[in-house]
Design a protein around this motif. Sequence first.
Motif, short mmCIF file in Angstrom:
data_model
loop_
_atom_site.label_atom_id
_atom_site.label_comp_id
_atom_site.label_asym_id
_atom_site.label_seq_id
_atom_site.Cartn_x
_atom_site.Cartn_y
_atom_site.Cartn_z
N ASP A 327 -2.46 0.97 10.09
CA ASP A 327 -1.68 1.50 8.95
C ASP A 327 -1.77 0.53 7.77
O ASP A 327 -2.04 0.93 6.63
CB ASP A 327 -0.20 1.68 9.36
CG ASP A 327 -0.02 2.82 10.34
OD1 ASP A 327 1.00 2.86 11.06
OD2 ASP A 327 -0.95 3.68 10.41
N ALA A 328 -1.58 -0.75 8.08
CA ALA A 328 -1.62 -1.77 7.02
C ALA A 328 -3.02 -1.87 6.42
O ALA A 328 -3.19 -1.92 5.19
CB ALA A 328 -1.17 -3.12 7.58
N ASP A 331 -3.76 1.19 4.26
CA ASP A 331 -3.01 1.11 2.99
C ASP A 331 -3.71 0.18 2.01
O ASP A 331 -3.89 0.48 0.83
CB ASP A 331 -1.59 0.60 3.24
CG ASP A 331 -0.70 1.67 3.86
OD1 ASP A 331 0.39 1.33 4.35
OD2 ASP A 331 -1.14 2.86 3.88
N SER A 332 -4.12 -0.96 2.53
CA SER A 332 -4.78 -1.96 1.70
C SER A 332 -6.06 -1.41 1.10
O SER A 332 -6.33 -1.54 -0.09
CB SER A 332 -5.09 -3.15 2.61
OG SER A 332 -5.28 -4.33 1.90
N ARG A 334 -6.91 1.81 0.77
CA ARG A 334 -6.62 2.90 -0.17
C ARG A 334 -6.18 2.36 -1.52
O ARG A 334 -6.55 2.85 -2.58
CB ARG A 334 -5.54 3.83 0.41
CG ARG A 334 -6.04 4.91 1.34
CD ARG A 334 -4.94 5.95 1.60
NE ARG A 334 -3.82 5.37 2.34
CZ ARG A 334 -3.73 5.42 3.68
NH1 ARG A 334 -4.68 5.98 4.39
NH2 ARG A 334 -2.69 4.87 4.31
N ARG A 335 -5.40 1.28 -1.48
CA ARG A 335 -4.92 0.68 -2.73
C ARG A 335 -6.10 0.14 -3.54
O ARG A 335 -6.17 0.27 -4.76
CB ARG A 335 -3.95 -0.45 -2.42
CG ARG A 335 -2.67 -0.41 -3.26
CD ARG A 335 -1.56 -1.17 -2.59
NE ARG A 335 -1.94 -2.56 -2.37
CZ ARG A 335 -2.02 -3.47 -3.32
NH1 ARG A 335 -1.78 -3.11 -4.57
NH2 ARG A 335 -2.36 -4.70 -3.06
#
Length: 429
Positions: A327-328, A331-332, A334-335
């Motif tokens: 998940d982390a 997210d990273s 995608r950011r």
Amino acid sequence: MSTNTALFERAQRVIPGGVNSPVRAFRSVGGTPRFISRAQGAYLFDAEGRRYIDYIGSWGPMILGHGHPAVLEAVQKAVTEGFSFGAPTEREIELAEEILKLVPSMQQVRLVSSGTEAAMSAIRLARGATGRAKLIKFEGCYHGHADALLVKAGSGLATFGNPTSAGVPPEVVQHTLVLEYNNIAQLEESFALHGQDIACVMIEPIAGNMNFVRAALPFMQRLRELCTEHGALLVFDEVMTGFRVGLHSAQGLYARQLPGFRPDLSVFGKVIGGGMPLAAFGGPAEIMQQLAPVGPVYQAGTLSGNPVATACGLATLREIQKPGFFDALADSTRRLVAGLEQAARQAGVAFCGDSEGGMFGFFFGPELPQHYSQVMATDKERFNRFFHAMLEQGIYLAPALYEAGFVSAAHSAADIDATVAAAAAALRS
Ligand code: KE4
């Protein structure tokens, strides 16, 4: 201290092109490759002491970042016990069990030393298990450098491939058919023409060797159906996507969207070795039992299941299973892609990107390509300018527009922000 230029000149005197793998020579983007002296976390340090935020990650393996303490400890302990025995070890069983736990489509797995070896062996196994010779691959997908796979599309579907490399006799690729990725009509036609002769179809489920191109759901569904209908084996080359796009690899993504979906054979590498030479191929026991020493399909390797490499891979696989890891990481990543797209919009530059888990890609063009010719129609000159403008700012992206990028768990929010800021500056130039 030697400069990168001096090292490159010296390297070219003793190693062809100065590199041990062509993409490292920067020929696609031009300029002088950086000779890396060490790495730590999300960073590479070159021979001149310059630091780069690393988005290559050794082309995928370094999902934890460089020098993860748990991996270091496991490898340091393993080397004190011995480098290689040429005999079975318990740790090979542990690694095989760990991989099979995470890949329900496989009941048995064979460990080897490179993705090329794993893909080549999977094809031989598919041919041996089906008694058929022909194989289908897709333009833009790369499965390592085994002869039968160094092939470009023939003229039309009835004709088989032509070698892409010198040294590969035409008769070696005469059984290899190259289709357009995401092209259902070509799949239908090829199976209608050759269905009963096709041993396997090998595909990168997300094509990281075309930067980042997803196999569309209808295409993948039809591919699965046609393989089943005609008794051909569907082989997922997950050397790059395996344990990189998610804990259950790309096949886990398709299984979520297509209930019951699974490939027949899978090929892994990169992440499962954690940066050491280790790859694997596997599938249902009834197929894997065709392999020597049990069955008639020969395959072997001096350093297969190497005790140091298995320690590195096992420690890596254990870390990525920790709660919240993917998940982390997703997210990273995608950011990062969202930041790059935002910077391009503000600069008025045609740009698009995509990501899955810790793997990403981007193109200088208005929309995400669906196959190779669309990838190659994107703005290469713009890509190359961007690559160098980023490298000058200490951001190390893949040195070719057809390569994917990789984020690790060690990339901080500050690293992502710094990368986006560098992109904004690079896109203005
Ligand atoms: P190796 O033999 O390089 O370990 O794996 C071959 C391979 C097989 N399948 C896929 C999907 C792959 O991406 C690869 C190797 N990937 C390249 C990067 N595009 C490795 C980098 C290089 O060639 O130096």
